[in-house]
Design a protein around this motif. Structure first.
Motif, mmCIF file in Angstrom:
data_model
loop_
_atom_site.group_PDB
_atom_site.id
_atom_site.type_symbol
_atom_site.label_atom_id
_atom_site.label_comp_id
_atom_site.label_asym_id
_atom_site.label_seq_id
_atom_site.Cartn_x
_atom_site.Cartn_y
_atom_site.Cartn_z
ATOM 1 N N UNK A 51 0.796 -1.236 0.000
ATOM 2 C CA UNK A 51 0.000 0.000 0.000
ATOM 3 C C UNK A 51 0.823 1.278 0.000
ATOM 4 N N UNK A 52 2.027 1.264 0.531
ATOM 5 C CA UNK A 52 2.777 2.508 0.720
ATOM 6 C C UNK A 52 3.025 3.238 -0.595
ATOM 7 N N UNK A 53 3.557 2.536 -1.589
ATOM 8 C CA UNK A 53 3.874 3.188 -2.862
ATOM 9 C C UNK A 53 2.619 3.733 -3.543
ATOM 10 N N UNK A 54 1.532 2.938 -3.676
ATOM 11 C CA UNK A 54 0.313 3.497 -4.276
ATOM 12 C C UNK A 54 -0.242 4.685 -3.492
ATOM 13 N N UNK A 55 -0.156 4.634 -2.166
ATOM 14 C CA UNK A 55 -0.662 5.751 -1.365
ATOM 15 C C UNK A 55 0.149 7.017 -1.616
ATOM 16 N N UNK A 56 1.455 6.890 -1.704
ATOM 17 C CA UNK A 56 2.290 8.054 -1.997
ATOM 18 C C UNK A 56 2.005 8.583 -3.404
ATOM 19 N N UNK A 57 1.846 7.671 -4.369
ATOM 20 C CA UNK A 57 1.560 8.089 -5.742
ATOM 21 C C UNK A 57 0.210 8.789 -5.827
ATOM 22 N N UNK A 58 -0.803 8.229 -5.174
ATOM 23 C CA UNK A 58 -2.124 8.856 -5.192
ATOM 24 C C UNK A 58 -2.129 10.160 -4.407
ATOM 25 N N UNK A 59 -1.234 10.271 -3.417
ATOM 26 C CA UNK A 59 -1.089 11.540 -2.711
ATOM 27 C C UNK A 59 -0.605 12.630 -3.641
ATOM 28 N N UNK A 60 0.309 12.287 -4.531
ATOM 29 C CA UNK A 60 0.779 13.238 -5.543
ATOM 30 C C UNK A 60 -0.379 13.635 -6.460
ATOM 31 N N UNK A 61 -1.121 12.631 -6.937
ATOM 32 C CA UNK A 61 -2.264 12.908 -7.820
ATOM 33 C C UNK A 61 -3.276 13.806 -7.110
ATOM 34 N N UNK A 62 -3.520 13.513 -5.836
ATOM 35 C CA UNK A 62 -4.486 14.300 -5.074
ATOM 36 C C UNK A 62 -4.074 15.751 -4.929
ATOM 37 N N UNK A 63 -2.793 15.987 -4.683
ATOM 38 C CA UNK A 63 -2.323 17.370 -4.580
ATOM 39 C C UNK A 63 -2.503 18.113 -5.900
ATOM 40 N N UNK A 64 -2.121 17.455 -6.990
ATOM 41 C CA UNK A 64 -2.270 18.085 -8.311
ATOM 42 C C UNK A 64 -3.737 18.359 -8.614
ATOM 43 N N UNK A 65 -4.596 17.391 -8.315
ATOM 44 C CA UNK A 65 -6.017 17.542 -8.603
ATOM 45 C C UNK A 65 -6.632 18.669 -7.785
ATOM 46 N N UNK A 66 -6.172 18.822 -6.544
ATOM 47 C CA UNK A 66 -6.728 19.877 -5.696
ATOM 48 C C UNK A 66 -6.521 21.255 -6.312
#
Length: 253
Positions: A173-188
């Motif tokens: 889970x760690x790598x996908x969570x970090x990657x989706x965290x990046x996506x989430x910041x960009x999307x915000x």
């Protein structure tokens, strides 16, 4: 005697102008007409008849060229996706350092999300599709989001210290969570503009919320999360891009 006048379709202010009469290719006329209608009404409420009227073609043309309404919808989504991919292609990672690869991937993701289209309906339609998926969603994920996401996961994994094989969170889970965290910041920074306008002064937004500044901030915080120094020290190491920021990529849109 005058012939019957063809009923004209109503356009909302944010919608594109009707296709130019000089465009003779019926497929292009249909695509140009369909995009704004799908963006405004959604797939279910949009009608083939309305789209055909705006395109000034026979309603049967939709079936002839695209199979059905879903075929036309998929073609519109594909056209948007290919346009963004041409402007901001997915980088090939592994040629530079992982830190440089990460920054390049984040810049690409931010650019795609913040890029303005000429009419405004393209981003609206993409957001609508993500919030209310249709059968076209799977293809959009596979062709548009998956390559960048996979490259992001690969790069983040190379930046992390060795993971504990006994921890399923670290290995799964760690790598996908970090990657989706990046996506989430960009999307915000795409969808949170109205909130930002009330929380942050226009002067600060103008100075620190352009593409280059946001790219360095998200990259620095991700590198810090991966254990590569603290976020402030990491931010200092990231140099501003030597390229001028495109005028149509900004949180001020």
């Amino acid at each position: 005697m005058q012939g019957k006048s063809r009923p004209s379709a109503r356009f909302d202010p944010f919608m594109a102008d009707p296709p130019e009469t000089s465009v003779t290719d019926p497929t292009q006329r249909l695509l140009a007409a369909a995009g704004p209608v799908f963006a405004e009404r959604g797939f279910d409420r949009a009608t083939v008849r309305e789209i055909a009227n705006i395109a000034d073609v026979n309603v049967a043309a939709v079936s002839y060229y695209f199979g059905d309404k879903m075929g036309l919808y998929r073609a519109v989504i594909t056209a948007i996706r290919e346009k963004r991919e041409r402007a901001y292609p997915t980088p090939v990672v592994g040629k530079e350092t992982p830190q440089q690869d990460l920054e390049l991937l984040i810049r690409t993701l931010l650019s795609r999300m913040l890029a303005a289209d000429e009419t405004g309906w393209e981003a609206m339609l993409m957001m609508r599709e993500m919030q209310h998926p249709t059968p076209a969603f799977e293809g959009m994920i596979r062709g548009y989001f998956r390559p960048l996401y996979d490259a992001l996961c690969k790069t983040i994994e190379s930046l992390l210290p060795p993971l504990d094989a006994k921890s399923s969170w670290q290995t799964d889970a760690l790598v996908p969570q970090l990657a989706l965290g990046v996506v989430g910041q960009c999307l915000h920074y795409r969808i949170g503009r109205p909130v930002m306008a009330h929380l942050i002064s226009p002067e600060v937004i103008e100075t620190h919320y352009g593409l280059d500044s946001l790219c360095r901030q998200i990259t620095a915080s991700t590198l810090a999360a991966c254990g590569d120094q603290n976020v402030i020290d990491q931010h200092k190491l990231l140099k501003p891009s030597p390229l001028n920021e495109p005028q149509d990529v900004s949180c001020q849109q």
